[in-house]
Design a protein around this motif. Structure first.
Motif, PDB file in Angstrom:
ATOM      1  N   LYS B  27       0.862  -1.184   0.000  1.00 49.39           N
ATOM      2  CA  LYS B  27       0.000   0.000   0.000  1.00 49.39           C
ATOM      3  C   LYS B  27       0.900   1.237   0.000  1.00 49.39           C
ATOM      4  N   ASP B  28       0.518   2.208  -0.762  1.00 53.91           N
ATOM      5  CA  ASP B  28       1.331   3.411  -0.903  1.00 53.91           C
ATOM      6  C   ASP B  28       1.116   4.332   0.300  1.00 53.91           C
ATOM      7  N   VAL B  29       2.129   4.419   1.149  1.00 55.38           N
ATOM      8  CA  VAL B  29       1.956   5.206   2.383  1.00 55.38           C
ATOM      9  C   VAL B  29       1.865   6.712   2.091  1.00 55.38           C
ATOM     10  N   PHE B  30       2.356   7.129   0.938  1.00 60.58           N
ATOM     11  CA  PHE B  30       2.276   8.554   0.582  1.00 60.58           C
ATOM     12  C   PHE B  30       1.273   8.818  -0.546  1.00 60.58           C
ATOM     13  N   MET B  31       0.305   7.951  -0.643  1.00 56.53           N
ATOM     14  CA  MET B  31      -0.697   8.035  -1.702  1.00 56.53           C
ATOM     15  C   MET B  31      -1.305   9.436  -1.786  1.00 56.53           C
ATOM     16  N   LEU B  32      -1.572  10.015  -0.634  1.00 57.55           N
ATOM     17  CA  LEU B  32      -2.271  11.306  -0.631  1.00 57.55           C
ATOM     18  C   LEU B  32      -1.357  12.476  -0.981  1.00 57.55           C
ATOM     19  N   GLN B  33      -0.067  12.357  -0.664  1.00 57.83           N
ATOM     20  CA  GLN B  33       0.839  13.498  -0.868  1.00 57.83           C
ATOM     21  C   GLN B  33       1.611  13.457  -2.186  1.00 57.83           C
ATOM     22  N   ARG B  34       1.810  12.282  -2.719  1.00 55.82           N
ATOM     23  CA  ARG B  34       2.742  12.067  -3.831  1.00 55.82           C
ATOM     24  C   ARG B  34       2.502  13.019  -5.007  1.00 55.82           C
ATOM     25  N   LYS B  35       1.249  13.144  -5.374  1.00 49.17           N
ATOM     26  CA  LYS B  35       0.912  13.953  -6.551  1.00 49.17           C
ATOM     27  C   LYS B  35       1.302  15.421  -6.335  1.00 49.17           C
ATOM     28  N   ASP B  36       0.993  15.915  -5.155  1.00 51.14           N
ATOM     29  CA  ASP B  36       1.341  17.313  -4.860  1.00 51.14           C
ATOM     30  C   ASP B  36       2.852  17.521  -4.807  1.00 51.14           C
ATOM     31  N   TRP B  37       3.555  16.540  -4.262  1.00 49.50           N
ATOM     32  CA  TRP B  37       5.016  16.655  -4.210  1.00 49.50           C
ATOM     33  C   TRP B  37       5.597  16.758  -5.623  1.00 49.50           C
ATOM     34  N   LEU B  38       5.075  15.913  -6.508  1.00 53.23           N
ATOM     35  CA  LEU B  38       5.582  15.952  -7.893  1.00 53.23           C
ATOM     36  C   LEU B  38       5.203  17.265  -8.575  1.00 53.23           C
ATOM     37  N   LYS B  39       4.035  17.768  -8.242  1.00 52.29           N
ATOM     38  CA  LYS B  39       3.601  19.057  -8.785  1.00 52.29           C
ATOM     39  C   LYS B  39       4.536  20.164  -8.285  1.00 52.29           C
ATOM     40  N   ASN B  40       4.869  20.100  -7.014  1.00 53.45           N
ATOM     41  CA  ASN B  40       5.797  21.094  -6.462  1.00 53.45           C
ATOM     42  C   ASN B  40       7.192  20.962  -7.087  1.00 53.45           C
ATOM     43  N   ALA B  41       7.589  19.716  -7.354  1.00 50.50           N
ATOM     44  CA  ALA B  41       8.892  19.504  -8.007  1.00 50.50           C
ATOM     45  C   ALA B  41       8.885  20.175  -9.382  1.00 50.50           C
ATOM     46  N   GLU B  42       7.795  19.992 -10.088  1.00 52.37           N
ATOM     47  CA  GLU B  42       7.676  20.573 -11.431  1.00 52.37           C
ATOM     48  C   GLU B  42       7.647  22.108 -11.348  1.00 52.37           C
ATOM     49  N   ALA B  43       6.912  22.603 -10.378  1.00 55.24           N
ATOM     50  CA  ALA B  43       6.788  24.064 -10.232  1.00 55.24           C
ATOM     51  C   ALA B  43       8.122  24.712  -9.852  1.00 55.24           C
ATOM     52  N   SER B  44       8.980  23.963  -9.196  1.00 52.40           N
ATOM     53  CA  SER B  44      10.285  24.512  -8.783  1.00 52.40           C
ATOM     54  C   SER B  44      11.373  24.296  -9.818  1.00 52.40           C
ATOM     55  N   LYS B  45      11.015  23.682 -10.917  1.00 52.06           N
ATOM     56  CA  LYS B  45      12.022  23.387 -11.952  1.00 52.06           C
ATOM     57  C   LYS B  45      12.629  24.703 -12.424  1.00 52.06           C
ATOM     58  N   PRO B  46      13.921  24.851 -12.295  1.00 45.15           N
ATOM     59  CA  PRO B  46      14.505  26.134 -12.709  1.00 45.15           C
ATOM     60  C   PRO B  46      14.512  26.272 -14.229  1.00 45.15           C
ATOM     61  N   LYS B  47      14.387  27.485 -14.682  1.00 48.75           N
ATOM     62  CA  LYS B  47      14.523  27.780 -16.113  1.00 48.75           C
ATOM     63  C   LYS B  47      16.004  27.636 -16.429  1.00 48.75           C
ATOM     64  N   LEU B  48      16.299  26.923 -17.489  1.00 53.32           N
ATOM     65  CA  LEU B  48      17.704  26.789 -17.851  1.00 53.32           C
ATOM     66  C   LEU B  48      18.197  28.079 -18.492  1.00 53.32           C
ATOM     67  N   PHE B  49      19.357  28.468 -18.071  1.00 54.12           N
ATOM     68  CA  PHE B  49      19.976  29.684 -18.574  1.00 54.12           C
ATOM     69  C   PHE B  49      20.864  29.282 -19.755  1.00 54.12           C
ATOM     70  N   LYS B 261      23.503  29.822  -4.260  1.00 52.91           N
ATOM     71  CA  LYS B 261      22.278  29.961  -3.469  1.00 52.91           C
ATOM     72  C   LYS B 261      21.017  29.793  -4.319  1.00 52.91           C
ATOM     73  N   LYS B 262      21.067  28.807  -5.197  1.00 52.37           N
ATOM     74  CA  LYS B 262      19.930  28.525  -6.086  1.00 52.37           C
ATOM     75  C   LYS B 262      19.042  27.525  -5.366  1.00 52.37           C
ATOM     76  N   HIS B 263      18.274  28.021  -4.403  1.00 52.52           N
ATOM     77  CA  HIS B 263      17.553  27.099  -3.521  1.00 52.52           C
ATOM     78  C   HIS B 263      16.361  26.406  -4.184  1.00 52.52           C
ATOM     79  N   ASP B 264      15.841  27.014  -5.255  1.00 59.66           N
ATOM     80  CA  ASP B 264      14.707  26.350  -5.919  1.00 59.66           C
ATOM     81  C   ASP B 264      15.117  24.999  -6.493  1.00 59.66           C
ATOM     82  N   LEU B 265      16.377  24.890  -6.916  1.00 59.94           N
ATOM     83  CA  LEU B 265      16.841  23.606  -7.467  1.00 59.94           C
ATOM     84  C   LEU B 265      16.882  22.535  -6.369  1.00 59.94           C
ATOM     85  N   THR B 266      17.352  22.913  -5.208  1.00 59.79           N
ATOM     86  CA  THR B 266      17.365  21.967  -4.078  1.00 59.79           C
ATOM     87  C   THR B 266      15.932  21.550  -3.748  1.00 59.79           C
ATOM     88  N   LYS B 267      15.076  22.536  -3.705  1.00 62.74           N
ATOM     89  CA  LYS B 267      13.660  22.270  -3.403  1.00 62.74           C
ATOM     90  C   LYS B 267      13.079  21.279  -4.402  1.00 62.74           C
TER      91      LYS B 267
END
Lengths: 553, 553
Positions: B27-49, B261-267
């Motif tokens: 059973k997926d213990v993070f079933m409820l959070q997983r989707k949002d985490w991936l969404k946040n990962a996508e939202a924090s994706k830095p624009k490549l320079f 100090k590119k913290h969005d990438l770490t995030k």
């Protein structure tokens, strides 16, 4: 057989200085028409008909001395066996599309075990004939670009992947080598397809019931050849060269008129050549479509091809009834008809020696040993006669009113200088060479009567050092001349022998180079670079369908 | 040094069955959070320079036994010389971009003589170091995919052409071989460029005036390494592997916090790892972005990396102040902190033998000879302590209220079972092995006092069979431990010696593999496939900037 490309190189180098100094910088005689001609060429560009084709079976390429070039394909496993298991143990596999195809290849790759963690590297080798898949390309040292050989190496960074090779390929067989993969995941080929392209989308009428089965096979292979070469121009070969040559256009249009009747393609090509002609109005022998339409600038004036352009325009009018295009292109035709006068001797003979000294290219055939005097005299006469016929149809006789007398004078000169009445043969050049080419063009031009032609062809068999045709291009004119001489049976035998020989050796499409006695012959020093689907070899289609009384009974 | 990939393969194969049968189907213990985490990962994706970089000069790669791997680049002709003449006679030329770059390569080709009538074939070989350009890749027989080697073969069908290679490359030097061309036209390379990519678009603050020049160089090379690895995730290496590993992320984030100090990438990376965690809540050690985000499923549980994730989250909170993200990821951190309990012995020692029997992967270092007991004990203690610190900052102490006692118990057990008071050294495993790794982790975890750490490191020099670090990854922890033990001078000397050694050998970026005594060392059996720009080697940046009192005076 001569090395066409070496000859071409010499002609380019010799011709360059003259061209730059002369006609290419001259005032553009077609300045006013050129743009419209190119516009018409573009407007007539046929839409390519695309079909998705899949490989049919897995085969093995096995050594067999009795097969063409020593190799044949064997086996017939379903491709599903390839798709259903790991590709890692299948590197080197050969799939057979069972027919010659021209187009764009796409492969789909899926992971089947583990997580893809590294790129894959593949080599795809596309072959028109089995030998191309097993002859290492590293051996190639010829003058043509090695890049014509169809092996493409790609890196696939992520899996799953669907990759389309940017290069258009022409082939029947495909070998797939795995050059790099990861130990940490396994993968399979999920699908392969070719988006095939041709401008042909109809089936021509069937041959008469009871047609000789080898003739039917030759017709079928000829149609396949023609279809593959009919892209957005009449290409000489879809694998190699891939350009529009006047000589190939002329023959392809003949075959097309008797089969697919795709007249817009002929129209496009005629306009393209006109639009890209030299500033002095003479035609370049070949032009390219990409990256944008341009001629093979710098190349020598290919005299006999320019003359055949006029015949092609007349044939196009007859086949399509499109009088507008013929009228539009009439100035180009008229211009080409002027060219023989530049090197016409007072005695009515075309001065082939002087023309060659002036860097004109007299092609006629690949055979380097051929003396071209008689053939060129015949081609000039034939072209001028057809030009005058075209003028009559277009009501332009007055613009070329000198032609009938010129034709008569050149015909008389040919009979006087080339015809050996005692031997019943036409001779060419100072050494009075006897060749198939000379007899053929004397017949086609009408210099020889039907009876003389017949005698001449019959006499050839006994000539020990007769110069034979070097390629299908000249075989075409020999067949034409035989038919004109009332030798239908012999013409049919020649087709059965020459083109039938290719069919017996497994040809799916007719070859650029075919010498029945030498499977490995290549003007480029490496047989895998030969084109095995070549326009100028397709003309049995024309004969079989134009002369059903000879071929379809 | 062990063969990491062989070990990895074994672990994957061993782990597979267990994973399929066990946690991956759970059973997926993070079933409820997983989707949002991936969404946040996508939202924090830095624009490549992106920046367009051009080659700077033409160089020769010359044999020189005194140079790194026996080769060095020489000469400095302007690239304009390449562009200004036919390429045909320049095949094999090497251009130097003068700096390590990651991105997409484009070449522009123009005709300079005659009309292009045939395709061209090129091989482009991209090298991070000179040896890659002159070592035939055909020799490679290793287990990693050969496709990582950066030689790409292309066919250019039409000229002029502008071609962009689909593959992203990482390199400084580029060799261009012409594999096929036509005798009928000549061409030149008109332009070359690299669209370089990185998510870094700032310069970090300068070092203090008067900083030791080798330290300044090491900092500069470290920054270049880090910048090149900072793409849309923290990659381990932009040439090879190109994936996000927790261990590399941890070190890269440390360096980033002190520089870009590119913290969005770490995030993004922390969210990505959380979103792609196993159904049982434990983390995969590595994940991929393409073709879509996915973990390296099937791989064994990399225990120490999972523990370092917790430290990385705490570090991220401290550096960015982004309490929301830390709170969001707290359940993942809490879950990882449970893992040591699975194999905790009653005596407070982590049972490394049992864990390995259960297919856990205890990495610590590449050195196969290393006994991991002490290191792992230290890593657990350190991670749990940092986890508790994070809990305090987030007001979550009650959720992990058992940790202080557990830490104390494990610390006491370590001191009792691992510390040899007589020798002043920490021992590991049944054979009481002495290693740099054990001392380092006992210090970092706080098991050893400052003074004990100092004594231990001083004592190591006299131990004949001491197990040394196998790669920069462990050298980092040794430096960290030395500083913690008040041995700033020795830490500085180690950096000058190890990383400075690479600089002296010409490194533009720090290498994945570096053994001062063996330039040709490769865990993959072929040194050209080593990564010469590798994240885990960038950490001098962190030390030099975090401890200016040690390094910048």
């Amino acid at each position: 057989m001569i090395n066409l490309k070496k000859q071409l190189l010499l002609l380019i180098l010799l011709g360059m200085g003259q061209f730059l100094a002369g006609q290419e910088l001259a005032k553009d005689v077609f300045m006013l028409q050129r743009k419209d001609w190119l516009k018409n060429a573009e407007a007539s560009k046929p839409k390519l008909f695309e079909q998705v084709k899949k490989p049919v079976s897995i085969v093995k390429i096995v050594k067999d001395e009795r097969s063409f070039q020593g190799w044949r394909s064997e086996g017939n496993q379903p491709v599903s066996e390839l798709y259903s298991s790991s590709f890692k143990k299948q590197s080197g596999i050969v799939v057979d599309f069972k027919t010659h195809l021209t187009g764009y290849f796409t492969i789909t790759i899926k992971a089947i075990h583990g997580t893809p963690d590294a790129p894959l590297r593949f080599r795809f080798t596309f072959g028109e004939v089995p030998s191309e898949l097993v002859t290492p390309f590293e051996q190639y040292k010829g003058g043509l670009s090695r890049a014509w050989l169809q092996d493409e190496i790609i890196t696939v960074m992520d899996v799953p992947a669907r990759v389309t090779l940017p290069r258009r390929v022409a082939f029947r067989y495909l070998k797939i080598d795995l050059l790099g993969s990861s130990a940490f995941f396994d993968f399979a080929i999920a699908d392969m397809e070719l988006k095939s392209t041709t401008s042909v989308n109809i089936q021509p009428v069937s041959l008469a019931a009871g047609t000789n089965s080898m003739i039917a096979q030759i017709d079928s292979v000829g149609l396949a050849t023609l279809k593959e070469c009919m892209q957005t121009v009449y290409e000489d070969g879809p694998k190699r060269d891939r350009r529009l040559w006047i000589g190939d256009l002329y023959l392809e249009a003949l075959a097309n008129n008797q089969s697919f009747k795709k007249h817009d393609l002929t129209k496009r090509c005629l306009y393209l050549l006109a639009g890209l002609s030299r500033n002095d109005g003479y035609l370049y022998p070949s032009v390219f479509e990409n990256p944008e339409p341009h001629p093979q600038a710098g190349i020598s004036f290919l005299f006999d091809y320019a003359l055949l352009y006029n015949v092609a325009v007349k044939d196009y009018l007859d086949a399509s009834g499109d009088r507008g295009t013929a009228l539009d292109l009439w100035p180009v035709v008229k211009k080409q008809a002027e060219s023989p006068l530049i090197h016409l001797r007072r005695d009515g003979m075309f001065d082939d020696r002087q023309a060659m000294k002036d860097n004109w290219w007299l092609f006629v055939d690949w055979n380097k040993a051929l003396d071209r005097q008689a053939s060129i005299q015949g081609i000039v006469i034939y072209s001028l006669a057809q030009t005058y016929e075209l003028a009559r149809r277009l009501g332009k006789e007055r613009e070329v009113s000198h032609l009938p007398a010129l034709i008569a004078r050149m015909t008389a000169a040919a009979r006087k200088n080339l015809f050996n009445k005692q031997r019943g043969l036409f001779e060419s050049g100072p050494k009075k060479q006897i060749s198939y080419a000379s007899q053929a063009w004397m017949v086609i031009s009408g210099v020889a009567s039907k009876k003389e032609g017949q005698s001449a062809f019959e006499a050839l068999a006994a000539i020990k050092d007769v110069v034979k045709p070097g390629a299908a291009y000249l075989y075409h004119y020999v067949v034409e001349a035989m038919i004109k001489s009332g030798m239908g049976r012999e013409a049919k035998d020649l087709i059965l022998d020459y083109w039938g020989g290719m069919v017996k050796k497994g040809a799916d499409t007719f070859w650029e180079v075919y010498d029945p006695s030498d499977d490995y012959l290549s003007p480029y020093g490496f047989f895998p670079i030969n084109s095995y689907c070549h326009a100028w070899s397709c003309t049995p289609v024309y004969f079989i369908r134009k002369y059903p009384e000879i071929f379809q009974k």
